[in-house]
Design an enzyme around this catalytic site. Structure first.
Site, short mmCIF file in Angstrom:
data_model
loop_
_atom_site.label_atom_id
_atom_site.label_comp_id
_atom_site.label_asym_id
_atom_site.label_seq_id
_atom_site.Cartn_x
_atom_site.Cartn_y
_atom_site.Cartn_z
CE LYS A 13 -5.75 3.80 -2.19
NZ LYS A 13 -5.77 2.71 -1.18
NE ARG A 86 0.29 4.43 0.74
CZ ARG A 86 -0.04 3.75 -0.35
NH1 ARG A 86 0.08 4.28 -1.53
NH2 ARG A 86 -0.52 2.53 -0.24
NE ARG A 120 -4.27 -6.11 -3.52
CZ ARG A 120 -4.11 -4.83 -3.20
NH1 ARG A 120 -5.02 -3.93 -3.53
NH2 ARG A 120 -3.06 -4.45 -2.50
NE ARG A 153 0.48 -5.07 -3.93
CZ ARG A 153 -0.11 -3.89 -3.77
NH1 ARG A 153 -1.03 -3.49 -4.65
NH2 ARG A 153 0.18 -3.11 -2.77
NE ARG A 164 -0.03 -2.67 1.79
CZ ARG A 164 -0.79 -3.41 1.00
NH1 ARG A 164 -0.88 -4.71 1.16
NH2 ARG A 164 -1.49 -2.82 0.04
P1 AMP Z 1 -0.16 0.63 -3.18
O1 AMP Z 1 -0.11 -0.17 -4.43
O2 AMP Z 1 -0.74 2.00 -3.36
O3 AMP Z 1 -0.80 -0.13 -2.05
O4 AMP Z 1 1.36 0.90 -2.74
C1 AMP Z 1 2.23 -0.20 -2.44
C2 AMP Z 1 3.38 0.29 -1.62
O5 AMP Z 1 4.15 1.26 -2.34
C3 AMP Z 1 3.02 1.00 -0.31
O6 AMP Z 1 2.71 0.10 0.74
C4 AMP Z 1 4.30 1.79 -0.06
O7 AMP Z 1 5.33 0.96 0.41
C5 AMP Z 1 4.67 2.24 -1.46
N1 AMP Z 1 4.03 3.53 -1.78
C6 AMP Z 1 3.04 3.76 -2.69
N2 AMP Z 1 2.69 5.05 -2.69
C7 AMP Z 1 3.45 5.65 -1.75
C8 AMP Z 1 3.53 6.98 -1.25
N3 AMP Z 1 2.73 7.97 -1.72
N4 AMP Z 1 4.43 7.25 -0.27
C9 AMP Z 1 5.25 6.29 0.20
N5 AMP Z 1 5.21 5.01 -0.19
C10 AMP Z 1 4.32 4.69 -1.17
#
Ligand code: AMP
Length: 207
Positions: A13, A86, A120, A153, A164
């Site tokens: 994404k 989410r 990644r 990360r 996740r």
């Molecule tokens: P991402 O970079 O989108 O994979 O987000 C990394 C982490 O940030 C996720 O695994 C969650 O811990 C947190 N996070 C990001 N977006 C959300 C969301 N909409 N709701 C809750 N936690 C979020």
């Protein structure tokens, strides 16, 4: 155009968002990037969410929704929302202050997700993503776009990846039916190369 990017972690994404920003000339709002910037700056928000994110769990709906509401309040035109909503409560909250045009569902099997996340590398400065096999930077360890250093990360480590994916299945995947039922969902096959996914994305949007 107001778009939501939906899909499991590792679906690409963020990578596609970079291309979509160029194509559509609209900003990309990534809740994950906002949280990582907060962690890097050791702000109050960053200290609160670091442990949750490192373990692969979700930050609570109230905190996340307030953050997005604030980020969107200063935007006039369209945008890409990546990583939000989410959960169903987040989608319901978003629906109270935004009417989105389309939700792009990036469809990808688990084995691809695992190989993508495992390799990644992310830029510490701008958040751009690379891969040790499928998307190497020109110079090892250095971001092509901004020259920042690349790192793995904490939530891209094996145990956090499993968590996740479990969280995605139980809390985020129900959004597929939620948005399909509202005639907003468009499926995009996210398995092939970035260029092919971009082509699939353009077709899905009728561009
Ligand atoms: P991402 O970079 O989108 O994979 O987000 C990394 C982490 O940030 C996720 O695994 C969650 O811990 C947190 N996070 C990001 N977006 C959300 C969301 N909409 N709701 C809750 N936690 C979020």
């Amino acid at each position: 155009m107001k778009l939501i990017f939906l899909g499991p972690p590792g679906a690409g994404k963020g990578t596609l968002a970079v291309r979509a920003v160029e194509l559509l000339k609209i900003p990309h709002i990534s809740t994950g990037n906002i949280f990582r910037a907060a962690i890097a700056s050791k702000s109050e928000l960053g200290l609160k969410v670091k442990g949750i994110i490192d373990e692969g769990k979700l930050v609570d709906d109230r905190t996340t929704t307030a953050l997005v509401r604030e980020a969107l309040a200063i935007l006039k035109g369209g945008y890409i929302l990546d990583g939000f909503p989410r959960t169903i409560p987040q989608a319901e909250a978003l629906g109270e202050f935004v009417s989105v045009d389309k939700v792009i569902n990036f469809d990808i099997p688990d084995d691809k997700v695992l190989s993508r996340l495992g390799g990644r590398r992310t830029c510490r400065s701008c958040g751009a993503n690379y891969h040790i096999v499928f998307g190497k930077p020109k110079q090892e360890g250095v971001c092509d776009s901004c020259g920042g250093g690349l790192y793995t990360r904490d939530d891209d480590r094996k145990d956090a990846i499993a968590k996740r994916l479990e969280v995605y299945r139980s809390q985020t995947a129900p959004l597929i039916a939620y948005y399909r039922g509202r005639n907003l969902l468009v499926d995009v096959d996210a398995s092939p190369s970035v260029d092919e996914v971009v082509a699939n994305f353009k077709t899905a949007l009728g561009l």
